[in-house]
Scaffold this active site. Sequence first.
Site, PDB file in Angstrom:
ATOM      1  N   ASP A   1      19.161   5.925  13.553  1.00 20.67           N
ATOM      2  CA  ASP A   1      19.218   6.626  12.176  1.00 20.67           C
ATOM      3  C   ASP A   1      18.208   5.712  11.328  1.00 20.67           C
ATOM      4  O   ASP A   1      17.652   4.501  11.797  1.00 20.67           O
ATOM      5  CB  ASP A   1      20.652   6.473  11.731  1.00 20.67           C
ATOM      6  CG  ASP A   1      20.965   6.804  10.017  1.00 20.67           C
ATOM      7  OD1 ASP A   1      20.198   8.066   9.843  1.00 20.67           O
ATOM      8  OD2 ASP A   1      21.748   6.233   9.617  1.00 20.67           O
TER       9      ASP A   1
ATOM     10  N   ASP B   1      18.192   5.376   7.001  1.00 20.54           N
ATOM     11  CA  ASP B   1      19.060   4.857   6.099  1.00 20.54           C
ATOM     12  C   ASP B   1      20.254   4.065   6.537  1.00 20.54           C
ATOM     13  O   ASP B   1      20.970   4.513   7.236  1.00 20.54           O
ATOM     14  CB  ASP B   1      19.501   6.017   4.846  1.00 20.54           C
ATOM     15  CG  ASP B   1      18.285   6.685   4.268  1.00 20.54           C
ATOM     16  OD1 ASP B   1      17.245   6.370   4.040  1.00 20.54           O
ATOM     17  OD2 ASP B   1      18.673   7.923   4.285  1.00 20.54           O
TER      18      ASP B   1
ATOM     19  N   ASP C   1      16.604   7.670  -0.392  1.00 15.64           N
ATOM     20  CA  ASP C   1      16.532   8.685  -1.615  1.00 15.64           C
ATOM     21  C   ASP C   1      17.121   8.052  -2.782  1.00 15.64           C
ATOM     22  O   ASP C   1      16.155   7.928  -4.067  1.00 15.64           O
ATOM     23  CB  ASP C   1      17.582   9.933  -1.356  1.00 15.64           C
ATOM     24  CG  ASP C   1      16.810  10.650  -0.074  1.00 15.64           C
ATOM     25  OD1 ASP C   1      15.577  10.739   0.088  1.00 15.64           O
ATOM     26  OD2 ASP C   1      17.706  11.757   0.024  1.00 15.64           O
TER      27      ASP C   1
ATOM     28  N   ASP D   1      25.226   4.805  10.978  1.00 20.45           N
ATOM     29  CA  ASP D   1      25.998   4.132   9.974  1.00 20.45           C
ATOM     30  C   ASP D   1      26.911   5.078   9.399  1.00 20.45           C
ATOM     31  O   ASP D   1      28.121   4.700   8.844  1.00 20.45           O
ATOM     32  CB  ASP D   1      25.316   3.196   9.133  1.00 20.45           C
ATOM     33  CG  ASP D   1      24.555   4.082   8.131  1.00 20.45           C
ATOM     34  OD1 ASP D   1      25.021   4.302   6.724  1.00 20.45           O
ATOM     35  OD2 ASP D   1      23.420   4.600   8.350  1.00 20.45           O
TER      36      ASP D   1
END
Length: 274
Positions: free
Chosen positions: A9, A11, A20, A178
């Site tokens: 992943d 972020d 973002d 996460d």
Amino acid sequence: MAGIVVVFDFDKTIIECDSDNWVLDQLGFTDLFNQLLSTMPWNSLMDRMMKEVHDQGKTIEDITEVLKRTPIHPRIIPAIKSAHELGCDLKIVSDANIFFIETFLKHHGVRELFSEIHTNPSFVNEEGRLRIFPHHDFTKSPLPCNTNLCPPNMCKAMVIEKIQASLSTEKKLIYLGDGIGDFCPSLKLKETDFLMPRKDFPVWDLICQNKKHIVAEIHEWSDGGELEHILLHLINSIVSSMEENNNNNNNGNSSSHLVSAVDCKLQTISVTAH
């Protein structure tokens, strides 16, 4: 190749924040984003926010400079480089967008180490504005996600299934994530695969509540230092196991060597499995 595919992943896994939020916070658009958040899906809102950013005179260069400053644990980039040097095929599956991810990876000199990046498409249009589009066009058809945990624009489980379909059967997959959206793909991992959830983050809580639905070995991590240590230990253990199996097969011995699992004491509740 080591016969291992490592899927990250982005972020809060590769980086220490949500990309973002980081960009909007740094450019001063947090309040407007929060005002509009309840009015449209996140992915659509990010495209709208990039219009606001452009209309307020912020440039692509401004966004790029913010992305270069994205917080990251100092051991993440060495971990990525080491995994690649050990022969792993590295991929990213993320609900961010391709411009944010590639800008960050290029800045740190590791873009070429990833064979695939599955994320929301984005591009800079003729006006110099960043456009962001959904990975799956949910305005035409809904995602067939059985957990109802995924955002409307991306079910990572579908991406993992496509990756698995492209792999030979002996390939092993290590998945790191996460967030809530990382739980659905966790259900698609096989008994020979490995799941590395970030401890005390949303995906960890879901795994703890639904352990019986996860068949992959679970190896939790808390920060970049643990991520590096556990990931490289797993890779080396898998490589050693594969080499031992090859030697045994060459000697006419079909016995297998299993990588020992980290003890994970988790509670379970009943859910509808994928």
